[in-house]
Design an enzyme around this catalytic site. Structure first.
Site, PDB file in Angstrom:
ATOM      1  N   GLN A  59       0.904  -1.418   0.037  1.00 57.50           N
ATOM      2  CA  GLN A  59      -0.055   0.015  -0.119  1.00 57.50           C
ATOM      3  C   GLN A  59       0.921   1.088   0.008  1.00 57.50           C
ATOM      4  O   GLN A  59       1.937   1.234   0.603  1.00 57.50           O
ATOM      5  CB  GLN A  59      -0.743   0.070   1.197  1.00 57.50           C
ATOM      6  CG  GLN A  59      -2.330  -0.758   0.984  1.00 57.50           C
ATOM      7  CD  GLN A  59      -2.008  -2.468   1.305  1.00 57.50           C
ATOM      8  OE1 GLN A  59      -1.395  -2.341   2.116  1.00 57.50           O
ATOM      9  NE2 GLN A  59      -2.959  -3.012   0.621  1.00 57.50           N
ATOM     10  N   ASN A  77      -3.855   1.384  -2.822  1.00 62.55           N
ATOM     11  CA  ASN A  77      -3.419  -0.175  -3.284  1.00 62.55           C
ATOM     12  C   ASN A  77      -2.414   0.095  -4.533  1.00 62.55           C
ATOM     13  O   ASN A  77      -2.620   1.218  -5.294  1.00 62.55           O
ATOM     14  CB  ASN A  77      -4.560  -0.833  -3.569  1.00 62.55           C
ATOM     15  CG  ASN A  77      -5.480  -1.244  -2.625  1.00 62.55           C
ATOM     16  OD1 ASN A  77      -4.891  -1.402  -1.344  1.00 62.55           O
ATOM     17  ND2 ASN A  77      -6.973  -1.028  -2.627  1.00 62.55           N
ATOM     18  N   CYS A  86      -5.536   0.754   6.625  1.00 64.51           N
ATOM     19  CA  CYS A  86      -4.199   0.234   6.407  1.00 64.51           C
ATOM     20  C   CYS A  86      -3.607   0.229   8.040  1.00 64.51           C
ATOM     21  O   CYS A  86      -2.766   1.154   8.125  1.00 64.51           O
ATOM     22  CB  CYS A  86      -3.418   0.597   5.362  1.00 64.51           C
ATOM     23  SG  CYS A  86      -1.915  -0.497   4.992  1.00 64.51           S
ATOM     24  N   GLY A  87      -3.873  -0.960   8.678  1.00 64.87           N
ATOM     25  CA  GLY A  87      -3.122  -0.623  10.123  1.00 64.87           C
ATOM     26  C   GLY A  87      -1.790  -0.827  10.002  1.00 64.87           C
ATOM     27  O   GLY A  87      -1.259   0.144  10.859  1.00 64.87           O
ATOM     28  N   ASN A  88      -0.972  -1.670   9.272  1.00 62.50           N
ATOM     29  CA  ASN A  88       0.320  -1.731   9.460  1.00 62.50           C
ATOM     30  C   ASN A  88       1.102  -0.245   8.774  1.00 62.50           C
ATOM     31  O   ASN A  88       1.816   0.110   9.449  1.00 62.50           O
ATOM     32  CB  ASN A  88       0.857  -2.904   8.843  1.00 62.50           C
ATOM     33  CG  ASN A  88       0.829  -4.158   9.612  1.00 62.50           C
ATOM     34  OD1 ASN A  88       1.112  -3.884  10.861  1.00 62.50           O
ATOM     35  ND2 ASN A  88       0.736  -5.192   8.923  1.00 62.50           N
ATOM     36  N   HIS A 164     -13.628  -7.233   4.898  1.00 63.94           N
ATOM     37  CA  HIS A 164     -12.726  -8.599   5.113  1.00 63.94           C
ATOM     38  C   HIS A 164     -13.762  -9.744   5.248  1.00 63.94           C
ATOM     39  O   HIS A 164     -14.611  -9.751   5.928  1.00 63.94           O
ATOM     40  CB  HIS A 164     -11.911  -8.475   6.437  1.00 63.94           C
ATOM     41  CG  HIS A 164     -11.207  -7.362   6.743  1.00 63.94           C
ATOM     42  ND1 HIS A 164      -9.784  -7.711   6.105  1.00 63.94           N
ATOM     43  CD2 HIS A 164     -10.995  -6.257   6.983  1.00 63.94           C
ATOM     44  CE1 HIS A 164      -9.285  -6.416   6.123  1.00 63.94           C
ATOM     45  NE2 HIS A 164      -9.945  -5.650   6.617  1.00 63.94           N
ATOM     46  N   ASN A 195     -10.965  -8.201   1.188  1.00 64.89           N
ATOM     47  CA  ASN A 195      -9.711  -8.821   1.649  1.00 64.89           C
ATOM     48  C   ASN A 195     -10.035 -10.169   2.088  1.00 64.89           C
ATOM     49  O   ASN A 195     -11.358 -10.414   2.777  1.00 64.89           O
ATOM     50  CB  ASN A 195      -9.276  -7.825   2.698  1.00 64.89           C
ATOM     51  CG  ASN A 195      -8.600  -6.432   2.261  1.00 64.89           C
ATOM     52  OD1 ASN A 195      -7.573  -6.508   1.615  1.00 64.89           O
ATOM     53  ND2 ASN A 195      -9.586  -5.568   2.781  1.00 64.89           N
ATOM     54  N   GLU A 213      -5.062  -9.649  -0.133  1.00 71.90           N
ATOM     55  CA  GLU A 213      -5.498  -8.409   0.007  1.00 71.90           C
ATOM     56  C   GLU A 213      -6.078  -7.863  -1.396  1.00 71.90           C
ATOM     57  O   GLU A 213      -5.455  -8.015  -2.308  1.00 71.90           O
ATOM     58  CB  GLU A 213      -4.244  -7.323   0.371  1.00 71.90           C
ATOM     59  CG  GLU A 213      -3.938  -7.601   2.082  1.00 71.90           C
ATOM     60  CD  GLU A 213      -3.048  -6.447   2.553  1.00 71.90           C
ATOM     61  OE1 GLU A 213      -3.447  -5.287   2.278  1.00 71.90           O
ATOM     62  OE2 GLU A 213      -1.827  -6.431   2.895  1.00 71.90           O
ATOM     63  N   ARG A 214      -7.047  -7.284  -0.841  1.00 72.99           N
ATOM     64  CA  ARG A 214      -7.721  -6.603  -2.172  1.00 72.99           C
ATOM     65  C   ARG A 214      -7.039  -5.548  -2.665  1.00 72.99           C
ATOM     66  O   ARG A 214      -6.538  -4.810  -2.187  1.00 72.99           O
ATOM     67  CB  ARG A 214      -9.065  -5.815  -1.513  1.00 72.99           C
ATOM     68  CG  ARG A 214     -10.025  -5.165  -2.411  1.00 72.99           C
ATOM     69  CD  ARG A 214     -11.080  -4.434  -1.726  1.00 72.99           C
ATOM     70  NE  ARG A 214     -10.719  -3.248  -0.959  1.00 72.99           N
ATOM     71  CZ  ARG A 214     -11.622  -2.524  -0.440  1.00 72.99           C
ATOM     72  NH1 ARG A 214     -12.727  -2.320  -0.712  1.00 72.99           N
ATOM     73  NH2 ARG A 214     -10.958  -1.575   0.516  1.00 72.99           N
ATOM     74  N   CYS A 222      -1.284  -8.084   7.196  1.00 66.78           N
ATOM     75  CA  CYS A 222      -2.366  -7.125   6.870  1.00 66.78           C
ATOM     76  C   CYS A 222      -2.776  -6.601   8.271  1.00 66.78           C
ATOM     77  O   CYS A 222      -3.575  -7.467   8.948  1.00 66.78           O
ATOM     78  CB  CYS A 222      -3.381  -7.595   6.030  1.00 66.78           C
ATOM     79  SG  CYS A 222      -4.726  -6.524   5.774  1.00 66.78           S
ATOM     80  N   GLY A 225      -6.746  -6.626   8.417  1.00 63.40           N
ATOM     81  CA  GLY A 225      -7.086  -8.069   8.175  1.00 63.40           C
ATOM     82  C   GLY A 225      -6.865  -8.999   9.653  1.00 63.40           C
ATOM     83  O   GLY A 225      -7.807  -9.677   9.787  1.00 63.40           O
TER      84      GLY A 225
END
Length: 283
Positions: A59, A77, A86-88, A164, A195, A213-214, A222, A225
């Site tokens: 991402q 994306n 996008c958590g990370n 998800h 996702n 991942e989508r 993810c 996710g």
């Protein structure tokens, strides 16, 4: 931080500075646009996302001025589509900004809303907010039981600012991600695609998860996710609300609390670089 990237101004040369960061091998291009207008377009995202002709990422995150928060974030994306969460990447950016300011906490505006982040002994945590269960918020194309979707494999649907679809399997390592992932991603039940997570519950406090991942494909991790998987496992009565999760790229800790799903793990700043004017002119 010594390698802090000062935001460019509209009068800056026609080049673009960026950072490459990752969380558990879930890798990102980070563009700092504080103090100016956004620069990312679908074409730029696709060009940068090409691992052979560009930079490559799972991402792209663009840092913007805060809207009642310390900063704001936009996500893209690698296929040029927008990502709602996008958590990370959020953890990576939080680590960078807290490093430059010396703060141990941060507020971040995303499409998900205002999120809180903090750092403790090198581990970065972000509150990804409460999960979404209403069919039109996940979103699904029709009103069905999100805990038992009418799809082969009896998956769970959870929204974390993006959709998800979580499958519980006896052996996550044996799942053919490149076969199942794209089929589920584009199932008509998901109007915005989804996702796809495949989770093996090892204990009440431990899960092994792999992800498609989508808009990107197979990734090493993810964050959203992982949050969705932890929530789905608890909804099914398989785990407690706090779990350790092993992804292809490493371990995260997920904790579904009263104020949202907290995700904790490591981050890494790999390098800082600049795109050339020739690359940008060719877009």
């Amino acid at each position: 931080m010594k390698d802090y990237i000062a935001p460019m101004t509209d009068s800056a040369p026609s080049s673009q500075t960026f950072m490459k960061m990752h969380g558990l091998g879930n890798d990102f291009v980070i563009i700092d646009s504080r103090g100016r207008s956004a620069v990312t377009t679908p074409g730029l995202a696709r060009a940068l996302g090409d691992r052979h002709r560009g930079v490559g990422f799972d991402q792209l995150a663009e840092i913007r001025d805060g809207e009642g928060t310390d900063i704001s974030l936009d996500f893209w994306n690698s296929d040029g589509s927008r990502a709602g969460a996008c958590g990370n990447a959020t953890r990576c950016v939080a680590a960078h900004v807290m490093g430059e300011t010396g703060s141990t906490s941060l507020t971040i505006r995303t499409a998900r809303g205002a999120l809180s982040a903090r750092i403790d002994e090198g581990m970065v945590s972000v509150n990804m907010g409460q999960p979404q269960f209403a069919w039109d918020e996940i979103p699904l194309s029709r009103d069905v039981d999100h805990r038992h979707l009418p799809l082969e494999g009896d998956p769970v649907a959870v929204g974390m600012g993006n959709p998800h679809c979580v499958f519980f399997v006896p052996d996550a390592e044996a799942v053919p991600l490149t076969d199942w992932g794209p089929k589920v991603e584009h199932d008509p039940l998901f109007p915005e695609a989804t996702n796809v997570e495949f989770a093996e519950v090892r204990a009440r406090d431990e899960i092994r998860m792999r992800v498609w991942e989508r808009g990107t494909g197979v990734t090493l991790a993810c964050g959203s996710g992982a949050c969705a998987t932890a929530v789905a496992a608890h909804l099914r009565g398989l785990t407690d609300r706090r779990v350790r999760m092993e992804l292809d790229g490493g371990w995260l800790v997920l904790d579904w609390r009263e104020d949202g799903v907290w995700m904790t793990g490591p981050t890494a700043h790999v390098f800082t670089a600049a795109l050339t004017p020739a690359f940008l002119d060719a877009l």
